[in-house]
Write a protein that holds these residues in place. Sequence first.
Motif, PDB file in Angstrom:
ATOM      1  N   ASP A 242       0.778  -1.235   0.000  1.00 48.90           N
ATOM      2  CA  ASP A 242       0.000   0.000   0.000  1.00 48.90           C
ATOM      3  C   ASP A 242       0.812   1.289   0.000  1.00 48.90           C
ATOM      4  N   ILE A 243       2.147   1.210   0.006  1.00 49.17           N
ATOM      5  CA  ILE A 243       2.977   2.416   0.005  1.00 49.17           C
ATOM      6  C   ILE A 243       4.033   2.312  -1.093  1.00 49.17           C
ATOM      7  N   VAL A 244       4.231   3.407  -1.815  1.00 45.90           N
ATOM      8  CA  VAL A 244       5.318   3.518  -2.794  1.00 45.90           C
ATOM      9  C   VAL A 244       6.388   4.394  -2.149  1.00 45.90           C
ATOM     10  N   VAL A 245       7.583   3.840  -1.996  1.00 49.35           N
ATOM     11  CA  VAL A 245       8.721   4.604  -1.495  1.00 49.35           C
ATOM     12  C   VAL A 245       9.659   4.787  -2.682  1.00 49.35           C
ATOM     13  N   ALA A 246      10.067   6.031  -2.934  1.00 48.32           N
ATOM     14  CA  ALA A 246      10.889   6.314  -4.114  1.00 48.32           C
ATOM     15  C   ALA A 246      12.041   7.250  -3.780  1.00 48.32           C
ATOM     16  N   ARG A 247      13.079   7.166  -4.596  1.00 48.46           N
ATOM     17  CA  ARG A 247      14.137   8.184  -4.574  1.00 48.46           C
ATOM     18  C   ARG A 247      13.872   9.032  -5.806  1.00 48.46           C
ATOM     19  N   ASN A 248      13.462  10.282  -5.579  1.00 49.35           N
ATOM     20  CA  ASN A 248      13.098  11.126  -6.722  1.00 49.35           C
ATOM     21  C   ASN A 248      14.337  11.469  -7.550  1.00 49.35           C
ATOM     22  N   LEU A 249      14.140  12.203  -8.613  1.00 46.84           N
ATOM     23  CA  LEU A 249      15.237  12.485  -9.541  1.00 46.84           C
ATOM     24  C   LEU A 249      16.293  13.412  -8.948  1.00 46.84           C
ATOM     25  N   GLU A 250      15.957  14.116  -7.859  1.00 42.74           N
ATOM     26  CA  GLU A 250      16.915  14.966  -7.162  1.00 42.74           C
ATOM     27  C   GLU A 250      17.650  14.212  -6.071  1.00 42.74           C
ATOM     28  N   GLY A 251      17.270  12.947  -5.828  1.00 39.97           N
ATOM     29  CA  GLY A 251      17.936  12.130  -4.814  1.00 39.97           C
ATOM     30  C   GLY A 251      17.249  12.094  -3.469  1.00 39.97           C
ATOM     31  N   ASN A 252      16.098  12.753  -3.332  1.00 39.58           N
ATOM     32  CA  ASN A 252      15.363  12.767  -2.069  1.00 39.58           C
ATOM     33  C   ASN A 252      14.460  11.538  -1.967  1.00 39.58           C
ATOM     34  N   LEU A 253      14.309  11.021  -0.766  1.00 40.82           N
ATOM     35  CA  LEU A 253      13.426   9.882  -0.533  1.00 40.82           C
ATOM     36  C   LEU A 253      12.031  10.398  -0.216  1.00 40.82           C
ATOM     37  N   ILE A 254      11.038   9.877  -0.938  1.00 40.96           N
ATOM     38  CA  ILE A 254       9.649  10.309  -0.807  1.00 40.96           C
ATOM     39  C   ILE A 254       8.764   9.076  -0.703  1.00 40.96           C
ATOM     40  N   ALA A 255       7.543   9.268  -0.215  1.00 41.20           N
ATOM     41  CA  ALA A 255       6.613   8.142  -0.086  1.00 41.20           C
ATOM     42  C   ALA A 255       5.178   8.606  -0.288  1.00 41.20           C
ATOM     43  N   ALA A 256       4.386   7.747  -0.932  1.00 39.62           N
ATOM     44  CA  ALA A 256       2.978   8.054  -1.182  1.00 39.62           C
ATOM     45  C   ALA A 256       2.164   6.772  -1.127  1.00 39.62           C
ATOM     46  N   SER A 257       0.872   6.945  -1.039  1.00 42.01           N
ATOM     47  CA  SER A 257      -0.047   5.812  -1.071  1.00 42.01           C
ATOM     48  C   SER A 257       0.013   5.137  -2.436  1.00 42.01           C
ATOM     49  N   GLN A 258      -0.001   3.832  -2.441  1.00 39.51           N
ATOM     50  CA  GLN A 258      -0.107   3.102  -3.700  1.00 39.51           C
ATOM     51  C   GLN A 258      -1.571   3.022  -4.121  1.00 39.51           C
ATOM     52  N   ILE A 259      -2.478   3.378  -3.220  1.00 39.67           N
ATOM     53  CA  ILE A 259      -3.910   3.347  -3.485  1.00 39.67           C
ATOM     54  C   ILE A 259      -4.303   4.666  -4.144  1.00 39.67           C
ATOM     55  N   CYS A 260      -4.745   4.588  -5.378  1.00 42.90           N
ATOM     56  CA  CYS A 260      -5.074   5.786  -6.150  1.00 42.90           C
ATOM     57  C   CYS A 260      -6.322   6.471  -5.589  1.00 42.90           C
ATOM     58  N   SER A 261      -6.276   7.781  -5.538  1.00 37.57           N
ATOM     59  CA  SER A 261      -7.414   8.549  -5.023  1.00 37.57           C
ATOM     60  C   SER A 261      -8.573   8.604  -6.011  1.00 37.57           C
ATOM     61  N   HIS A 262      -8.380   8.102  -7.219  1.00 33.30           N
ATOM     62  CA  HIS A 262      -9.441   8.120  -8.225  1.00 33.30           C
ATOM     63  C   HIS A 262     -10.470   7.023  -7.962  1.00 33.30           C
ATOM     64  N   GLN A 263     -10.040   5.754  -7.988  1.00 25.92           N
ATOM     65  CA  GLN A 263     -10.987   4.654  -7.758  1.00 25.92           C
ATOM     66  C   GLN A 263     -10.429   3.587  -6.840  1.00 25.92           C
ATOM     67  N   GLN A 264      -9.493   3.948  -5.982  1.00 21.10           N
ATOM     68  CA  GLN A 264      -8.935   3.102  -4.934  1.00 21.10           C
ATOM     69  C   GLN A 264      -8.324   1.782  -5.441  1.00 21.10           C
ATOM     70  N   THR A 265      -7.736   1.810  -6.631  1.00 22.34           N
ATOM     71  CA  THR A 265      -6.976   0.649  -7.097  1.00 22.34           C
ATOM     72  C   THR A 265      -5.547   0.804  -6.592  1.00 22.34           C
ATOM     73  N   GLU A 266      -4.811  -0.296  -6.509  1.00 20.52           N
ATOM     74  CA  GLU A 266      -3.453  -0.249  -5.948  1.00 20.52           C
ATOM     75  C   GLU A 266      -2.384  -0.246  -7.042  1.00 20.52           C
ATOM     76  N   GLU A 267      -2.494   0.674  -7.966  1.00 20.22           N
ATOM     77  CA  GLU A 267      -1.606   0.684  -9.126  1.00 20.22           C
ATOM     78  C   GLU A 267      -0.715   1.922  -9.231  1.00 20.22           C
ATOM     79  N   VAL A 268      -0.549   2.688  -8.169  1.00 27.86           N
ATOM     80  CA  VAL A 268       0.298   3.882  -8.214  1.00 27.86           C
ATOM     81  C   VAL A 268       1.762   3.467  -8.149  1.00 27.86           C
TER      82      VAL A 268
END
Length: 151
Positions: free
Chosen positions: A75-101
């Motif tokens: 349920d969580i996407v953890v990423a290193r953005n293109l600037e090198g910072n670590l970020i995290a967001a829900s994998q559950i899309c706010s559109h129709q609650q599918t887990e494809e983010v």
Amino acid sequence: MERKDFLRSLGAGAALALTFPCLNGCSTDSEDLEQFPEPDGVDFTVDLTSTDAAPLANNGGFILVKSSPSLGYTDIVVARNLEGNLIAASQICSHQQTEEVRFISEDGGIFRCSTHGSRFDQDGTPLNSVTSNPLKVFNTELNGTTLRVFE
């Protein structure tokens, strides 16, 4: 009988019966999508030296994390953005609650849902007209080689 007279004789009922299946087949409302609840109470750590976290060594890399193993899905996407910072967001899309983010490197690095093409900025702001609902984004805190993801 002329064509227009014939069509007029069919009436609105016949016209609806002929066109309804076609109209219904084009609707996205008829999709049977598996929906997931948005993650809540998120507070976990990621060992950046672990094999599972290896994609985070590179800018643009991401991993999918279960914030609570009892959930049974990621349920969580953890990423290193293109600037090198670590970020995290829900994998559950706010559109129709599918887990494809997922995090993708397009447009300077964004979150994208593959279900209907929702696109979100790194702060969760929607970038296209698929949805006006923001994507849930989490705080991150790096302490040595341990990343904390929390609300």
